[in-house]
Design an enzyme around this catalytic site. Structure first.
Site, PDB file in Angstrom:
ATOM      1  N   ASN A 161       0.848  -1.192   0.000  1.00 51.25           N
ATOM      2  CA  ASN A 161       0.000   0.000   0.000  1.00 51.25           C
ATOM      3  C   ASN A 161       0.883   1.241   0.000  1.00 51.25           C
ATOM      4  O   ASN A 161       1.908   1.287   0.703  1.00 51.25           O
ATOM      5  CB  ASN A 161      -0.877  -0.042   1.269  1.00 51.25           C
ATOM      6  CG  ASN A 161      -1.949   1.014   1.308  1.00 51.25           C
ATOM      7  OD1 ASN A 161      -2.718   1.167   0.370  1.00 51.25           O
ATOM      8  ND2 ASN A 161      -2.016   1.750   2.416  1.00 51.25           N
ATOM      9  N   HIS A 186      -4.979   9.828  -1.684  1.00 51.57           N
ATOM     10  CA  HIS A 186      -5.208  11.075  -0.939  1.00 51.57           C
ATOM     11  C   HIS A 186      -4.991  12.228  -1.910  1.00 51.57           C
ATOM     12  O   HIS A 186      -3.843  12.564  -2.248  1.00 51.57           O
ATOM     13  CB  HIS A 186      -4.244  11.198   0.245  1.00 51.57           C
ATOM     14  CG  HIS A 186      -4.446  10.166   1.308  1.00 51.57           C
ATOM     15  ND1 HIS A 186      -5.589  10.122   2.101  1.00 51.57           N
ATOM     16  CD2 HIS A 186      -3.666   9.142   1.723  1.00 51.57           C
ATOM     17  CE1 HIS A 186      -5.488   9.126   2.965  1.00 51.57           C
ATOM     18  NE2 HIS A 186      -4.340   8.497   2.751  1.00 51.57           N
TER      19      HIS A 186
END
Ligand code: G3I
Length: 360
Positions: A213, A249
């Site tokens: 990730n 994000h």
């Protein structure tokens, strides 16, 4: 008057379909019908759309709102079929003192998820951040540190064996230029810690999907190129890597144009891809135009994954702006999530819904 010509009707004789054709019909029907989970929610919720296409729509969950805010859990359980522990499964939370464990918050989330037919993403095992001080400052030898990491993975993955469908085994291992981040793990153990962590996690729960990730890997860039090379090598070496988590994000208007093609190249390796921490921050106060752009961004970001083979799903990093990490980290920014502080759905919710709804 000539008889009105009539269609020539033959008596219908029912002949059973050949077995293969019948099988195909049944299969087609099964595929055509929405895959309803036991707790299938109304078709027009995020969860209803996600269930209908067999993917996850998840949210990062904080322990405080989970245990104290009924509006939070009402929205969580109506709209999401997957949860990620925002902090409760991190090393500093579960083992604040060496050998002394605190599983209460993580257990609460897993129990809640099971009660509401939600899957659980485990987050995260080997990360440079949120490590307890005994570990950060322990100055351990290579063999000691390797044993500590293995024990951590054995213990935490083993505890939730069969209850976590995917683990972020490795989190944020790269620098922006594609070099390896100088973390406790990288510095002491070398890049080999990544393969070892994945192997240990697989041994602890063979059914869990194991992910690497990271953030800022959504575009085709130096960081995602390095991760792509590492993923290819790990697969070639037979290391149990199952997926790549694209945290996502974003700043409003900042969904990379190369995102779908970038996710596809990882999918083409046979890996799952998931958007794991989606939020889209806006400079405050957010204007109507920015909220509209954010809505479009949520739709685009979710479609960039869902439009790629082996997209396992989309997780947003929180539900409501009320509890978002963004304002505390990015001064002057906020309004990053689908619900506002009063739990009113924002245009972002509609964008995310339209991204999940195949008929939108
Ligand atoms: O638990 C302590 C509490 O005891 C203390 O009183 C309080 C005030 O100091 O701090 C609490 O710890 C905070 C922790 O969240 C739990 O609430 C930390 O200060 C705070 O820094 C920490 O922030 C989290 C952040 O990761 C840490 O890097 C955010 O909530 C969390 O959303 C964020 O999530 C990360 C992902 O794990 C990885 N990807 C990036 C993402 C955003 O940074």
């Amino acid at each position: 008057m000539p008889d009105t010509p009539r269609t020539h009707r033959r008596r219908r004789v029912f002949r059973p379909l050949p077995l293969a054709a019948a099988g195909a019909l049944i299969t087609a029907a099964a595929v055509a019908l929405p895959q309803l989970t036991p707790d299938a929610s109304a078709a027009t919720t995020l969860r209803g759309y996600a269930d209908g296409r067999g993917v996850k729509i998840g949210a990062a969950v904080g322990d405080t709102p989970l245990t104290s805010d009924s509006s939070y859990t009402t929205v969580l359980d109506r709209e999401f079929n997957s949860v990620t522990a925002e902090n409760a499964m991190k090393w500093d939370a579960v083992e604040p003192t060496r050998g002394s464990f605190n599983w209460a918050a993580a257990d609460r989330l897993v129990a809640h998820a099971q009660a509401h037919h939600q899957g659980v993403r485990g987050h995260t095992l080997a990360w440079y951040s949120q490590l307890p001080s005994w570990l950060r400052n322990g100055n351990f030898s290579v063999s000691e540190l390797s044993s500590i990491l293995k024990s951590h993975i054995d213990t935490e993955v083993g505890r939730y064996k069969g209850k976590v469908y995917a683990w972020d085994v490795i989190n944020e291992a790269f620098n922006e230029d594609g070099s390896m981040r100088s973390s406790l793990w990288q510095t002491k153990l070398g890049t080999g810690y990544i393969a070892n962590a994945l192997r240990w996690a697989h041994a602890a729960d063979p059914a869990a999907k194991l992910y690497i990730n990271d953030y800022n890997i959504e575009a085709d860039n130096a960081k995602s190129d390095s991760l792509y090379s590492l993923a290819k090598q790990l697969l070639a070496d037979g290391v149990p890597l199952n997926g790549i988590g694209f945290q996502s994000h974003f700043v409003v208007g900042g969904v990379p144009s190369s995102m779908k093609a970038n996710l596809k190249r990882f999918s083409d390796l046979g890996l799952e891809v998931s958007v794991t921490e989606l939020d889209i921050r806006i400079p405050l106060p957010a204007s109507a135009a920015e909220l509209a752009q954010q809505s479009a961004d949520y739709k685009t970001a979710s479609e960039n994954c869902l439009g790629v083979a082996r997209c396992a799903g989309v997780t947003v990093w929180g539900i409501t702006d009320k509890y978002s990490w963004v304002p505390g980290t990015f001064s002057g920014y906020g309004a990053a999530l689908p619900y506002n502080e009063s739990y009113a759905p924002k245009p972002a919710y509609t964008g995310l819904s339209n991204g999940l709804n195949p008929n939108a």
